[in-house]
Design a protein around this motif. Structure first.
Motif, PDB file in Angstrom:
ATOM      1  N   ALA A  92       0.852  -1.203   0.000  1.00 50.15           N
ATOM      2  CA  ALA A  92       0.000   0.000   0.000  1.00 50.15           C
ATOM      3  C   ALA A  92       0.886   1.252   0.000  1.00 50.15           C
ATOM      4  CB  ALA A  92      -0.961  -0.043   1.174  1.00 50.15           C
ATOM      5  N   ILE A  93       0.766   2.095   1.030  1.00 52.15           N
ATOM      6  CA  ILE A  93       1.605   3.304   1.072  1.00 52.15           C
ATOM      7  C   ILE A  93       2.769   3.150   2.058  1.00 52.15           C
ATOM      8  CG2 ILE A  93      -0.259   4.845   0.368  1.00 52.15           C
ATOM      9  CD1 ILE A  93      -0.570   5.646   3.310  1.00 52.15           C
ATOM     10  N   ILE A  94       3.006   1.910   2.492  1.00 48.41           N
ATOM     11  CA  ILE A  94       4.162   1.643   3.362  1.00 48.41           C
ATOM     12  C   ILE A  94       5.311   1.164   2.480  1.00 48.41           C
ATOM     13  CG2 ILE A  94       5.071   0.260   5.254  1.00 48.41           C
ATOM     14  CD1 ILE A  94       2.284   0.065   6.384  1.00 48.41           C
ATOM     15  N   ASP A  95       6.412   1.950   2.473  1.00 46.62           N
ATOM     16  CA  ASP A  95       7.552   1.492   1.685  1.00 46.62           C
ATOM     17  C   ASP A  95       8.326   0.417   2.431  1.00 46.62           C
ATOM     18  OD1 ASP A  95       8.445   3.203   3.618  1.00 46.62           O
ATOM     19  OD2 ASP A  95       9.819   4.326   2.328  1.00 46.62           O
ATOM     20  N   GLU A  96       8.579   0.659   3.704  1.00 43.35           N
ATOM     21  CA  GLU A  96       9.261  -0.340   4.523  1.00 43.35           C
ATOM     22  C   GLU A  96       9.024  -0.023   5.991  1.00 43.35           C
ATOM     23  OE1 GLU A  96      13.509  -2.754   4.695  1.00 43.35           O
ATOM     24  OE2 GLU A  96      13.246  -1.046   3.340  1.00 43.35           O
ATOM     25  N   ALA A  97       8.636  -1.006   6.749  1.00 41.97           N
ATOM     26  CA  ALA A  97       8.404  -0.819   8.183  1.00 41.97           C
ATOM     27  C   ALA A  97       8.677  -2.117   8.905  1.00 41.97           C
ATOM     28  CB  ALA A  97       6.965  -0.375   8.438  1.00 41.97           C
ATOM     29  N   SER A  98       9.200  -1.990  10.102  1.00 45.60           N
ATOM     30  CA  SER A  98       9.457  -3.144  10.964  1.00 45.60           C
ATOM     31  C   SER A  98       8.979  -2.805  12.367  1.00 45.60           C
ATOM     32  CB  SER A  98      10.950  -3.487  10.975  1.00 45.60           C
ATOM     33  OG  SER A  98      11.179  -4.614  11.794  1.00 45.60           O
ATOM     34  N   ILE A  99       8.063  -3.608  12.877  1.00 45.13           N
ATOM     35  CA  ILE A  99       7.467  -3.335  14.183  1.00 45.13           C
ATOM     36  C   ILE A  99       7.753  -4.511  15.102  1.00 45.13           C
ATOM     37  CG2 ILE A  99       5.344  -2.767  15.410  1.00 45.13           C
ATOM     38  CD1 ILE A  99       4.175  -1.962  12.660  1.00 45.13           C
ATOM     39  N   ASP A 100       8.341  -4.229  16.242  1.00 39.56           N
ATOM     40  CA  ASP A 100       8.573  -5.248  17.270  1.00 39.56           C
ATOM     41  C   ASP A 100       7.457  -5.158  18.298  1.00 39.56           C
ATOM     42  OD1 ASP A 100      10.986  -6.207  16.181  1.00 39.56           O
ATOM     43  OD2 ASP A 100      12.070  -4.516  17.046  1.00 39.56           O
ATOM     44  N   PHE A 101       6.745  -6.249  18.477  1.00 38.33           N
ATOM     45  CA  PHE A 101       5.617  -6.269  19.400  1.00 38.33           C
ATOM     46  C   PHE A 101       6.070  -6.796  20.767  1.00 38.33           C
ATOM     47  CE2 PHE A 101       3.648  -6.087  15.322  1.00 38.33           C
ATOM     48  CZ  PHE A 101       2.462  -5.400  15.506  1.00 38.33           C
ATOM     49  N   THR A 102       5.386  -6.345  21.795  1.00 36.63           N
ATOM     50  CA  THR A 102       5.715  -6.742  23.167  1.00 36.63           C
ATOM     51  C   THR A 102       4.524  -7.447  23.795  1.00 36.63           C
ATOM     52  OG1 THR A 102       4.942  -4.627  24.052  1.00 36.63           O
ATOM     53  CG2 THR A 102       7.276  -4.786  23.414  1.00 36.63           C
ATOM     54  N   ASP A 103       4.737  -7.966  24.986  1.00 36.19           N
ATOM     55  CA  ASP A 103       3.620  -8.519  25.752  1.00 36.19           C
ATOM     56  C   ASP A 103       2.692  -7.381  26.164  1.00 36.19           C
ATOM     57  OD1 ASP A 103       4.975 -10.850  25.515  1.00 36.19           O
ATOM     58  OD2 ASP A 103       5.659 -10.956  27.588  1.00 36.19           O
ATOM     59  N   GLY A 143      -2.809   7.831  15.419  1.00 37.42           N
ATOM     60  CA  GLY A 143      -2.417   8.727  14.333  1.00 37.42           C
ATOM     61  C   GLY A 143      -3.641   9.334  13.698  1.00 37.42           C
ATOM     62  N   GLU A 144      -3.403  10.314  12.864  1.00 44.16           N
ATOM     63  CA  GLU A 144      -4.504  10.982  12.179  1.00 44.16           C
ATOM     64  C   GLU A 144      -5.257  10.004  11.288  1.00 44.16           C
ATOM     65  OE1 GLU A 144      -5.492  13.927  12.713  1.00 44.16           O
ATOM     66  OE2 GLU A 144      -3.809  15.035  13.572  1.00 44.16           O
ATOM     67  N   THR A 145      -6.512  10.319  11.014  1.00 41.28           N
ATOM     68  CA  THR A 145      -7.300   9.509  10.084  1.00 41.28           C
ATOM     69  C   THR A 145      -6.633   9.510   8.703  1.00 41.28           C
ATOM     70  OG1 THR A 145      -9.339  10.023  11.251  1.00 41.28           O
ATOM     71  CG2 THR A 145      -9.547   9.265   8.970  1.00 41.28           C
ATOM     72  N   GLY A 146      -6.496   8.332   8.118  1.00 44.22           N
ATOM     73  CA  GLY A 146      -5.864   8.215   6.813  1.00 44.22           C
ATOM     74  C   GLY A 146      -4.364   8.075   6.853  1.00 44.22           C
ATOM     75  N   ALA A 147      -3.791   8.017   8.051  1.00 51.30           N
ATOM     76  CA  ALA A 147      -2.327   7.918   8.165  1.00 51.30           C
ATOM     77  C   ALA A 147      -1.819   6.531   7.761  1.00 51.30           C
ATOM     78  CB  ALA A 147      -1.891   8.250   9.590  1.00 51.30           C
ATOM     79  N   GLY A 148      -2.691   5.532   7.825  1.00 56.62           N
ATOM     80  CA  GLY A 148      -2.265   4.193   7.424  1.00 56.62           C
ATOM     81  C   GLY A 148      -2.328   3.178   8.547  1.00 56.62           C
ATOM     82  N   LYS A 149      -3.048   3.509   9.632  1.00 58.01           N
ATOM     83  CA  LYS A 149      -3.115   2.577  10.766  1.00 58.01           C
ATOM     84  C   LYS A 149      -3.786   1.264  10.368  1.00 58.01           C
ATOM     85  CE  LYS A 149      -5.477   5.416  13.326  1.00 58.01           C
ATOM     86  NZ  LYS A 149      -5.594   6.486  12.305  1.00 58.01           N
ATOM     87  N   VAL A 180       4.065   9.903  -1.038  1.00 60.92           N
ATOM     88  CA  VAL A 180       3.451   9.743   0.283  1.00 60.92           C
ATOM     89  C   VAL A 180       3.835   8.386   0.848  1.00 60.92           C
ATOM     90  CG1 VAL A 180       1.285   9.553   1.546  1.00 60.92           C
ATOM     91  CG2 VAL A 180       1.522  11.260  -0.267  1.00 60.92           C
ATOM     92  N   VAL A 181       4.356   8.382   2.059  1.00 63.34           N
ATOM     93  CA  VAL A 181       4.702   7.133   2.730  1.00 63.34           C
ATOM     94  C   VAL A 181       4.190   7.181   4.163  1.00 63.34           C
ATOM     95  CG1 VAL A 181       6.753   6.688   1.330  1.00 63.34           C
ATOM     96  CG2 VAL A 181       6.970   8.002   3.431  1.00 63.34           C
ATOM     97  N   THR A 182       4.026   5.991   4.731  1.00 61.90           N
ATOM     98  CA  THR A 182       3.599   5.871   6.128  1.00 61.90           C
ATOM     99  C   THR A 182       4.799   5.551   6.993  1.00 61.90           C
ATOM    100  OG1 THR A 182       1.343   5.187   5.604  1.00 61.90           O
ATOM    101  CG2 THR A 182       2.208   4.516   7.745  1.00 61.90           C
ATOM    102  N   ARG A 183       4.931   6.292   8.086  1.00 60.54           N
ATOM    103  CA  ARG A 183       6.008   6.060   9.036  1.00 60.54           C
ATOM    104  C   ARG A 183       5.414   5.608  10.376  1.00 60.54           C
ATOM    105  NH1 ARG A 183       8.790   5.108   5.662  1.00 60.54           N
ATOM    106  NH2 ARG A 183      10.315   6.398   4.562  1.00 60.54           N
ATOM    107  N   ILE A 184       6.013   4.563  10.928  1.00 59.08           N
ATOM    108  CA  ILE A 184       5.533   3.993  12.198  1.00 59.08           C
ATOM    109  C   ILE A 184       6.659   4.113  13.212  1.00 59.08           C
ATOM    110  CG2 ILE A 184       4.606   1.929  13.321  1.00 59.08           C
ATOM    111  CD1 ILE A 184       3.795   1.007  10.445  1.00 59.08           C
ATOM    112  N   LYS A 185       6.356   4.715  14.342  1.00 60.72           N
ATOM    113  CA  LYS A 185       7.397   4.998  15.328  1.00 60.72           C
ATOM    114  C   LYS A 185       6.931   4.597  16.723  1.00 60.72           C
ATOM    115  CE  LYS A 185      10.134   8.801  17.274  1.00 60.72           C
ATOM    116  NZ  LYS A 185      10.350  10.266  17.276  1.00 60.72           N
ATOM    117  N   ARG A 186       7.815   3.924  17.441  1.00 59.54           N
ATOM    118  CA  ARG A 186       7.524   3.597  18.842  1.00 59.54           C
ATOM    119  C   ARG A 186       7.842   4.813  19.694  1.00 59.54           C
ATOM    120  NH1 ARG A 186       9.438  -1.815  22.154  1.00 59.54           N
ATOM    121  NH2 ARG A 186       8.571  -1.211  24.187  1.00 59.54           N
TER     122      ARG A 186
END
Length: 556
Positions: A11-22, A29-35, A513-519
């Motif tokens: 989609a609009i994510i070029d590259e993202a890596s998310i580490d999930f926790t317990d 994020g804003e509406t339409g940001a890509g959540k 346009v790209v989506t950025r995901i930040k902890r």
């Protein structure tokens, strides 16, 4: 448990890596940001359908990869599924990857093994449950409602007993059907079998009989020739004036006279004497043989008829008499078996009667327990719903009697009635937000026994606020004590309760346009929650309230 999600050119994510926790993780994020794109990505990892539109513009392939911790004790059925599909689980994790090409084709890899969507869907049911405004909503699957009820009522042991008894009954019925089919086929050919047995039995065959008859036939056919030859031989040896024996007597007399003159010829006397004895015995044998020879046309005819019968039986039942006799034994066994079929049928029918009674009793007992659990589940869910701003909603567990199956005799469907309306199936009356809250209510009731560890809620807060939002946040937090809970939310009350907080932002980079995901770190969380409260990021009131929400969350 979901540990890592990597997304590339999706989609609009070029590259993202998310580490999930317990615990409890939120994405804001804003509406339409890509959540929701993250939910779409996880939906694909759990067997969702892909399309060419999922691939980022200008790219040929989108790749989504997820890493899950394996907890085979927590998910006991998972190991069986892995073994069923021949997928290695030597390590303590499972890696699922989806490659989606521009032409719309998709490839699935599970622990590096090329797999199928059907297998992925089956396996992922034990890994992740997604709830929200997306197609992968287990609560809308009527076939799972019975499972929810049995989980709540802790009836899995009773259900397994019904399943095993029913499967046993099914096997016995199959055995009966197979036996009846076998009997029917054998009955259909019983007359023919008896005819074959009688035909062979009436023939009274003996081993080697055909060879003996062929020999006798040959002698009878040649009896005149044999008689002439033997008569001539006897004449030459004994009866004629110049017979061999008469001539031999003269030879013997001559040799005796020679030996009288020259003793060295004495040896010849013994040889001639022996020859005379042997020839006399030969003459006697030929005479007896000649006397036994009798040409009997009727005997020859009988032999030829017998040989014809034997040859005819060979063409039908075996190439040798021994093979025919072996086939006769087989026919006899089949006929004897027919005599025992009725007894065997009675035994199996009696067993079916007993097992049917057993499974029906177990199914009735399970059904009664489900009826008891129905009322408790309805009350528990409506109590939860009343705290989630759905107090006017009536939750109904509709149980209907069905033909006996591995699940018992019940069909279960969850229904909803608003105020005084007639209850209707969820799929017909419930909105996406209501569905998420209903699932939250159910998961709260089932939190201690639900086998799926990772729960994803997409905008569970739709249409709520104030104290209801705080209650939803509290329930999500409680769920995260026994599950890994991930939630996309627009409510600061929910975001403040999270153990881990990610912000999702749409930005412009290199004219794309790209989506950025930040902890987010602690200070960044205050700013983000302040934004969600309506501030601009530097409004003191919003920031102070954000700190208060975070403080309440820590102390809750």
């Amino acid at each position: 448990m979901l540990r890592c999600l990597r997304v590339k050119d999706f989609a609009i994510i070029d590259e993202a890596s998310i580490d999930f926790t317990d615990g409890f993780t939120v994405f804001t994020g804003e509406t339409g940001a890509g959540k929701s794109i993250l939910i779409d990505a996880i939906s694909l990892i759990t067997g969702g359908r892909a399309s060419a539109d999922d691939v980022r513009d200008g790219k040929e392939e989108a790749v989504i990869e997820a890493v899950f911790d394996l907890d085979l004790e927590y998910v006991p059925a998972f190991k069986d599924k892995m073994d069923k599909y021949g997928i290695s689980e030597d390590s303590d994790e499972i890696i699922i990857r989806r490659n989606i090409s521009r032409n719309g084709k998709s490839r699935v890899f599970i622990n590096g093994v090329l797999s199928t969507l059907l297998i992925l869907d089956d396996i992922s049911n034990s890994l992740v449950d997604i709830h929200g405004q997306h197609e992968h909503q287990s609560l809308l699957k009527k076939e799972l409602h019975l499972e929810f009820l049995d989980l709540f009522g802790k009836l899995l042991v009773q259900k397994q007993a019904v399943t095993e008894s029913y499967q046993h009954l099914f096997q016995i019925r199959n055995k009966l059907a197979k036996l009846e089919d076998d009997i029917r086929r054998k009955r259909e050919k019983e007359d023919f079998t008896r005819f074959q047995y009688s035909e062979i039995n009436n023939a009274g065959l003996r081993g080697g009989e055909d060879a003996e008859l062929a020999k006798e036939k040959n002698i009878l056919i040649n009896s005149k020739r044999l008689s002439a030859l033997s008569d001539d031989a006897y004449q030459l040896l004994y009866e004629s004036d110049e017979s061999v024996l008469s001539l031999l007597n003269r030879v013997e007399n001559n040799i005796n006279e020679i030996a009288g003159i020259d003793p060295s010829a004495s040896e010849a006397k013994g040889l001639v004497s022996s020859s005379r004895i042997n020839l006399k015995e030969t003459a006697e044998f030929i005479r007896n043989f000649r006397e036994r020879l009798v040409y009997d046309p009727s005997r020859l005819e009988n032999i030829e008829e017998r040989l014809y019968l034997i040859e005819r039986l060979k063409k039908k039942y075996g190439t040798t008499i021994e093979a025919i006799m072996a086939f006769q034994v087989k026919l006899k066994n089949e006929l004897d078996l027919l005599e025992t079929f009725d007894d065997e049928l009675d035994v199996i029918k009696h067993e079916i009667e007993q097992v049917s009674k057993d499974v029906e009793e177990k199914a009735d007992e399970l059904s009664a327990l489900r009826m008891e659990s129905k009322s408790r589940l309805e009350s528990a869910v409506m109590k939860e719903l009343s705290q989630l701003q759905m107090g006017g909603t009536k939750f109904v567990v509709d149980i209907k009697r069905t033909p006996l199956s591995t699940d018992g005799i019940d069909s279960v469907e969850f229904m909803i009635a608003n105020f005084n309306e007639e209850p209707k199936p969820l799929v017909k009356v419930i909105s996406g937000g209501e569905l998420s809250r209903l699932m939250l209510a159910l998961k709260s009731c089932l939190s201690s026994i639900d086998s799926v560890h990772t729960l994803l809620f997409d905008e569970v807060d739709t249409g709520i606020g104030g104290r209801t939002a705080e209650e939803v946040a509290r329930k999500l937090k409680l769920l995260s004590k026994v599950h890994q809970v991930c939630c996309i939310t627009h409510l600061p009350q929910i975001a403040a309760m999270a153990d881990t907080h990610y912000s999702v932002e749409k930005v412009l980079e290199n004219n794309r346009v790209v989506t950025r995901i930040k902890r987010l770190k602690a200070e960044e969380r205050i700013a983000e929650i302040g934004r969600m409260l309506g501030g601009t990021g530097d409004t003191s009131i919003a920031l102070r309230y954000a700190k208060e929400l975070l403080g309440k969350a820590v102390n809750s």
